[in-house]
Motif scaffolding. Structure first.
Motif, mmCIF file in Angstrom:
data_model
loop_
_atom_site.group_PDB
_atom_site.id
_atom_site.type_symbol
_atom_site.label_atom_id
_atom_site.label_comp_id
_atom_site.label_asym_id
_atom_site.label_seq_id
_atom_site.Cartn_x
_atom_site.Cartn_y
_atom_site.Cartn_z
ATOM 1 N N UNK A 187 5.274 8.842 -0.457
ATOM 2 C CA UNK A 187 5.299 8.616 0.982
ATOM 3 C C UNK A 187 4.244 9.474 1.663
ATOM 4 N N UNK A 188 4.081 10.713 1.155
ATOM 5 C CA UNK A 188 3.086 11.614 1.751
ATOM 6 C C UNK A 188 1.674 11.087 1.550
ATOM 7 N N UNK A 189 1.318 10.728 0.313
ATOM 8 C CA UNK A 189 -0.063 10.287 0.080
ATOM 9 C C UNK A 189 -0.321 8.937 0.743
ATOM 10 N N UNK A 190 0.727 8.102 0.867
ATOM 11 C CA UNK A 190 0.573 6.831 1.582
ATOM 12 C C UNK A 190 0.240 7.083 3.038
ATOM 13 N N UNK A 191 0.969 7.998 3.669
ATOM 14 C CA UNK A 191 0.742 8.299 5.081
ATOM 15 C C UNK A 191 -0.602 8.986 5.293
ATOM 16 N N UNK A 192 -0.962 9.872 4.374
ATOM 17 C CA UNK A 192 -2.219 10.611 4.514
ATOM 18 C C UNK A 192 -3.434 9.764 4.139
ATOM 19 N N UNK A 193 -3.203 8.660 3.431
ATOM 20 C CA UNK A 193 -4.300 7.784 3.032
ATOM 21 C C UNK A 193 -5.234 8.422 2.026
ATOM 22 N N UNK A 194 -4.691 9.280 1.170
ATOM 23 C CA UNK A 194 -5.526 9.993 0.203
ATOM 24 C C UNK A 194 -5.242 9.501 -1.211
ATOM 25 N N UNK A 195 -6.041 9.927 -2.167
ATOM 26 C CA UNK A 195 -5.827 9.581 -3.568
ATOM 27 C C UNK A 195 -4.524 10.198 -4.064
ATOM 28 N N UNK A 196 -3.957 9.593 -5.090
ATOM 29 C CA UNK A 196 -2.667 10.059 -5.606
ATOM 30 C C UNK A 196 -2.711 11.515 -6.035
ATOM 31 N N UNK A 197 -3.860 11.982 -6.537
ATOM 32 C CA UNK A 197 -3.929 13.348 -7.046
ATOM 33 C C UNK A 197 -4.508 14.346 -6.037
ATOM 34 N N UNK A 198 -4.819 13.888 -4.835
ATOM 35 C CA UNK A 198 -5.434 14.785 -3.851
ATOM 36 C C UNK A 198 -4.487 15.901 -3.431
ATOM 37 N N UNK A 199 -3.214 15.603 -3.386
ATOM 38 C CA UNK A 199 -2.212 16.591 -3.004
ATOM 39 C C UNK A 199 -1.755 17.404 -4.211
ATOM 40 N N UNK A 214 11.048 4.833 -4.139
ATOM 41 C CA UNK A 214 10.540 4.068 -5.277
ATOM 42 C C UNK A 214 11.613 3.181 -5.894
ATOM 43 N N UNK A 215 12.876 3.413 -5.562
ATOM 44 C CA UNK A 215 13.917 2.443 -5.888
ATOM 45 C C UNK A 215 14.534 2.519 -7.262
ATOM 46 N N UNK A 216 14.198 3.536 -8.072
ATOM 47 C CA UNK A 216 14.831 3.663 -9.384
ATOM 48 C C UNK A 216 16.245 4.229 -9.215
ATOM 49 N N UNK A 262 2.918 0.978 -3.649
ATOM 50 C CA UNK A 262 2.123 0.386 -2.571
ATOM 51 C C UNK A 262 2.977 -0.145 -1.430
ATOM 52 N N UNK A 263 4.205 -0.556 -1.731
ATOM 53 C CA UNK A 263 5.044 -1.127 -0.687
ATOM 54 C C UNK A 263 5.669 -0.066 0.230
ATOM 55 N N UNK A 264 5.476 1.223 -0.048
ATOM 56 C CA UNK A 264 6.051 2.260 0.811
ATOM 57 C C UNK A 264 5.544 2.164 2.245
ATOM 58 N N UNK A 265 4.334 1.656 2.423
ATOM 59 C CA UNK A 265 3.797 1.486 3.779
ATOM 60 C C UNK A 265 4.680 0.558 4.605
ATOM 61 N N UNK A 266 5.352 -0.385 3.941
ATOM 62 C CA UNK A 266 6.274 -1.279 4.655
ATOM 63 C C UNK A 266 7.445 -0.496 5.241
#
Length: 346
Positions: A187-199, A214-216, A262-266
């Motif tokens: 959720x953080x990287x989705x909101x920040x619009x950064x690469x998965x490993x940037x954080x 993520x729904x698991x 990818x669907x977390x933005x929804x």
């Protein structure tokens, strides 16, 4: 009553949506198929192929050497803290962060580790100068400050990369290691619009929860350097976290990584829509997939009961009520929440 308190619901009323947490998500058909088809082995013997794939996939995605599949986010954080710190050492952490508030003081009770809590800033991050000031001098009267434990997201807020980097820099200057509680990491990287490993590359270890947005159905993955993950694996066993044919749940985690990031933005968009829908009835703030709604004084319990009678489950708390959007909340639920709230407040 805290946000995790059990809330009564009439079993005869059809449930429209559950807004208590994104932990209430259930496996969809594709995930259930992945579970059913999972190839399994004994993970304590290191023989479960699905667990191995999940650990490798998460560590590669976050740019780390190794991963460890654990049963929960709390266990992921605890094994990390125990691996970083010895008894009598200290962790600097944000007050209200999950590690300091919602994990039953496990690091202190089980590890003999002290927690030094700082008040988060408005964006959820920690002030670098306060981090530096919290580090104890080299004096036998004090605990040895060993670790900075960060969190992103915090109360739904995606803390900017430069803010995290500044906190990490302060920790490094003081000789501390860094752990990141990334329960809602994606959720953080989705909101920040950064690469998965940037954080993740800013911290030594990161724990990522699979059972929230993520729904698991279960599980988290702790990633970090190989030597530290090896220590964490020993701690996992000591804590009773060794699992046998764990591939049935690891398969769900792999499916979640491949299909539900990818669907977390929804969910973030649904949260924004819900915040707008409730804006006429009380104080509202929104960040990523969370909405915090403060009704008028004294209305909390009555509002919860009214909503439950209309098939809408809300969490506990008497300040701002946390409402969490997730994949199992249909788009149509936003309008129903608005209508039910309107009926209550009128």
């Amino acid at each position: 009553m805290n946000r995790y308190a059990t809330v009564d619901r009439d079993a005869d009323v059809a449930l429209t949506c559950d807004l208590r947490s994104d932990t209430v998500t259930r496996p969809d058909a594709g995930m259930r198929a992945a579970i059913a088809e999972a190839e399994v082995g004994d993970d304590v013997f290191g023989e479960d192929p699905q667990v191995q794939r999940l650990e490798a996939a998460m560590s590669e995605r976050l740019g780390k050497e190794a991963g460890l599949f654990v049963s929960s986010g709390t266990q992921g954080n605890l094994t990390a803290l125990l691996s970083h710190c010895a008894r009598g050492e200290e962790i600097v952490v944000g007050q209200g962060y999950h590690v300091s508030t919602y994990e039953a003081a496990g690091a202190s009770v089980l590890g003999g580790i002290a927690l030094s809590s700082l008040t988060p800033q408005a964006d959820g991050g920690l002030d670098p100068s306060e981090i530096a000031g919290a580090v104890k001098p080299d004096d036998f009267h004090f605990a040895i400050t060993r670790l900075l434990s960060l969190e992103n997201t915090h109360d739904g807020k995606a803390i900017p990369l430069d803010r995290i980097a500044a906190s990490v820099h302060a920790a490094r200057q003081a000789g501390l290691s860094v752990h990141l509680d990334g329960a809602r990491y994606f959720n953080a990287v989705t909101e920040l619009g950064c690469a998965d490993d940037a954080l993740s590359t800013l911290a030594d270890t990161v724990s990522v929860c699979l059972s929230k947005g993520l729904g698991a159905p279960i599980g988290s993955v702790l990633v970090g350097p190989s030597d530290l993950i090896a220590r964490a694996r020993r701690w996992r066993k000591m804590l009773g976290g060794g699992m046998r044919q764990a591939g049935v749940v690891a398969a769900a985690g792999l499916y979640a990584l491949e299909h539900n990031v990818q669907r977390l933005a929804e969910d973030h968009a649904k949260a924004a829509a819900l915040a707008e829908a409730l804006s006429d009835f009380g104080e509202v703030t929104q960040a990523t997939n969370m909405v915090f709604f403060t009704p008028p004084d004294g209305a909390h319990d009555a509002l919860r009961a009214h909503m439950a009678a209309h098939g809408i489950t809300m969490g506990g708390g008497y300040g701002a009520i946390r409402l969490v959007l997730h994949k199992d909340v249909p788009e149509t639920a936003i309008a129903q929440v608005r209508q039910s709230a309107e009926a209550f407040f009128e």
